[in-house]
Design a protein around this motif. Structure first.
Motif, PDB file in Angstrom:
ATOM      1  N   LYS A 288      19.376  46.612 -21.184  1.00  0.00           N
ATOM      2  CA  LYS A 288      18.897  45.383 -22.045  1.00  0.00           C
ATOM      3  C   LYS A 288      18.642  44.150 -22.530  1.00  0.00           C
ATOM      4  N   PRO A 289      18.872  43.339 -21.060  1.00  0.00           N
ATOM      5  CA  PRO A 289      19.604  42.073 -21.185  1.00  0.00           C
ATOM      6  C   PRO A 289      18.628  40.947 -21.797  1.00  0.00           C
ATOM      7  N   VAL A 290      18.498  39.592 -22.066  1.00  0.00           N
ATOM      8  CA  VAL A 290      18.028  39.095 -23.684  1.00  0.00           C
ATOM      9  C   VAL A 290      18.693  37.639 -23.042  1.00  0.00           C
ATOM     10  N   ARG A 291      17.336  36.949 -23.321  1.00  0.00           N
ATOM     11  CA  ARG A 291      17.254  35.778 -23.063  1.00  0.00           C
ATOM     12  C   ARG A 291      16.541  34.314 -24.533  1.00  0.00           C
TER      13      ARG A 291
ATOM     14  N   GLU B 284      17.150  36.277 -33.807  1.00  0.00           N
ATOM     15  CA  GLU B 284      17.849  36.150 -32.515  1.00  0.00           C
ATOM     16  C   GLU B 284      17.169  38.303 -33.096  1.00  0.00           C
ATOM     17  N   LEU B 285      17.545  38.503 -31.557  1.00  0.00           N
ATOM     18  CA  LEU B 285      16.939  40.440 -31.545  1.00  0.00           C
ATOM     19  C   LEU B 285      18.278  41.195 -32.733  1.00  0.00           C
TER      20      LEU B 285
ATOM     21  N   GLY C 213      18.274  44.527 -27.682  1.00  0.00           N
ATOM     22  CA  GLY C 213      19.449  44.284 -26.902  1.00  0.00           C
ATOM     23  C   GLY C 213      19.901  42.617 -27.446  1.00  0.00           C
ATOM     24  N   GLY C 214      19.483  42.530 -28.426  1.00  0.00           N
ATOM     25  CA  GLY C 214      20.121  41.342 -30.000  1.00  0.00           C
ATOM     26  C   GLY C 214      21.614  41.967 -30.211  1.00  0.00           C
TER      27      GLY C 214
ATOM     28  N   ALA D 292      14.913  39.970 -22.067  1.00  0.00           N
ATOM     29  CA  ALA D 292      14.388  39.265 -20.328  1.00  0.00           C
ATOM     30  C   ALA D 292      13.928  40.443 -19.392  1.00  0.00           C
ATOM     31  N   TYR D 293      14.202  41.380 -20.022  1.00  0.00           N
ATOM     32  CA  TYR D 293      13.882  42.714 -18.931  1.00  0.00           C
ATOM     33  C   TYR D 293      12.955  43.911 -20.087  1.00  0.00           C
ATOM     34  N   SER D 294      11.884  43.300 -19.856  1.00  0.00           N
ATOM     35  CA  SER D 294      11.412  44.603 -20.371  1.00  0.00           C
ATOM     36  C   SER D 294      10.771  46.206 -19.900  1.00  0.00           C
TER      37      SER D 294
END
Length: 453
Positions: A61-64, A249-250, A255-256, A403-405
């Motif tokens: 669960k990467p985030v940006r 924020e997530l 992923g947050g 970043a990758y859903s």
């Protein structure tokens, strides 16, 4: 005879040529077959590799972070709350009138106090807030308050709401200007709030440092002056331009780093500072069965420490707590788990400073000197001017997004499967194979025609 020999040799050469053509055809088919298998094998391996990468990336669960700027939809914006805390927590005149109490205050933190002594026994059940009440009031601290240079703050109240409230904490008595956020403002000097403050230098017990601590924050937050405030000293004018920043924020499940269940706490809206202060209260209550100060929202029915409890347990436990949460080299029995807030509004500040002139101080002395028995130099030693305004009508939105859903995963898998099963590369190979077969068929017919001739 020569004719017969030529015909026999021609027939022999034709048979050899036919064998060579047949052998060449079989070899060509084998090359194409293995080339086709090799390309397909490479494509399959490449697809499997990419699928494994995608399937391994999705659970992480990467985030940006996405930053956007938008203008306020209205002509005005909600003005922030301004917390004002004087470094001096209790008036010198009050202490001078009560020398025994002054002795208790001086030895409360580091000294020894014999609570059985008749000089100190009457004060053992007092609280820290009882001291703070004998500190400069709002009327003694805020000498002028206007908005846009023309409207007095007392005339811009909404539904008779107070323009300030009091808050007692580690920094003593603090005043919260615009406590409910009902003041609206435009950008620039047209909406600025002007405050002229009096530090009351004569009432300081310790003249080593003299200043106000100022915090500009959202009205739902409390007790933010301790770590996030700025210090302003008398004799200067501070002009502070602020810009609103909204942070989202997530959740940890997305992923947050925030947790949706973290709502308001005993210090108002959840943020890192309020979480640490709530941890401090829990630690003190666990160790001493009391807290140094009641939080703004007493959700846990705490008991306030008396001076005797502060001296024997409260302050030592407070020091232990500070050491526990700041010690990064050793593990300790107490930790404070404070994730970042999911939604938070902060105000970025840009400050300019100018010294107050003697001419300005002379004009103020002519109007206000008699009130405090000040001279022109006293004005410069006690007055500080604070002007807060919005730099512009824009709001910075800092948002954490995946970043990758799941839809990214679905698109990548579908794209790779489409590449494997119907890509243009394989279509070209098929077209090349068909063209090769046609060329071979034509060459065979030409050979047959030559043999017949």
């Amino acid at each position: 005879n020569y004719h017969s020999l030529y015909c026999r040799q021609s027939d022999r050469l034709d048979d050899q040529g036919k064998q060579e053509v047949i052998s060449w055809r079989q070899t060509g088919k084998q090359v194409l077959y293995w080339l086709y298998i090799g390309v397909w094998g490479c494509a399959i391996m490449y697809t499997i590799y990419n699928l494994s990468q995608c399937l391994g990336k999705y659970p992480e669960k990467p985030v940006r972070t996405q930053i956007s700027i938008y203008r306020s939809e209205k002509d005005s914006m909600q003005f922030p709350t301004i917390s004002i805390c004087n470094l001096n927590q209790v008036n010198k005149t009050y202490m001078d009138a009560n020398p025994n109490l002054h002795s208790v205050w001086g030895n409360l933190i580091y000294g020894e106090i014999d609570w059985e002594d008749e000089r100190y026994a009457p004060y053992q059940n007092m609280h820290l807030v009882d001291f703070y009440k004998y500190s400069p009031t709002w009327q003694d601290t805020v000498l002028a308050c206007t908005q846009a240079g023309v409207r007095y703050c007392k005339n811009i109240r909404h539904d008779n709401e107070p323009i300030y409230t009091e808050d007692f904490g580690p920094t003593g008595r603090c005043f919260r200007f615009n406590p409910d956020g009902w003041i609206k403002s435009k950008a620039g000097d047209y909406g600025s709030v002007y405050l002229r403050l009096n530090v009351n230098r004569r009432e300081y017990l310790n003249l080593d440092e003299i200043y106000f601590t100022i915090a500009i924050h959202h009205h739902a937050q409390f007790s933010v002056t301790r770590n996030t405030g700025i210090q302003i000293s008398p004799g200067f004018k501070y002009k502070v331009g602020v810009r609103t920043v909204e942070r989202f924020e997530l959740d940890v499940t997305e992923g947050g780093d925030c947790r949706r269940e973290q709502g308001s706490n005993s210090y108002g809206a959840y943020d890192l500072e309020s979480c640490h202060m709530e941890c401090r209260d829990r630690y003190l209550y666990h160790k001493c069965n009391c807290v140094l100060w009641l939080p703004p929202v007493d959700m846990f029915n705490y008991t306030v420490c008396t001076l005797k409890q502060v001296h024997s347990c409260g302050y030592p436990a407070y020091v232990d707590y500070i050491h526990a949460i700041t010690d990064t080299d050793h593990e300790n029995e107490y930790s404070c788990d404070c994730p970042v807030p999911c939604n938070n509004t902060i105000f970025n500040m840009q400050t300019t400073t100018t010294a107050l002139s003697k001419e300005w101080a002379r004009r103020k002395w002519e109007r206000e000197g008699e009130r405090f028995n000040y001279t022109v130099q006293d004005i410069l030693d006690n007055y500080v001017v604070l002007e807060v305004y919005f730099s512009d009508m824009y709001i910075d939105k800092v948002e954490q997004i995946p970043a990758y859903s799941f839809w990214n995963l679905l698109a990548d898998v579908g794209g790779m499967m489409g590449l494997l099963l119907g890509a243009s590369v394989f279509t070209l190979l098929e077209a090349f194979t068909q063209a090769w077969n046609k060329v071979y068929a034509c060459s065979k017919r030409n050979s047959a025609n030559s043999a017949s001739v």
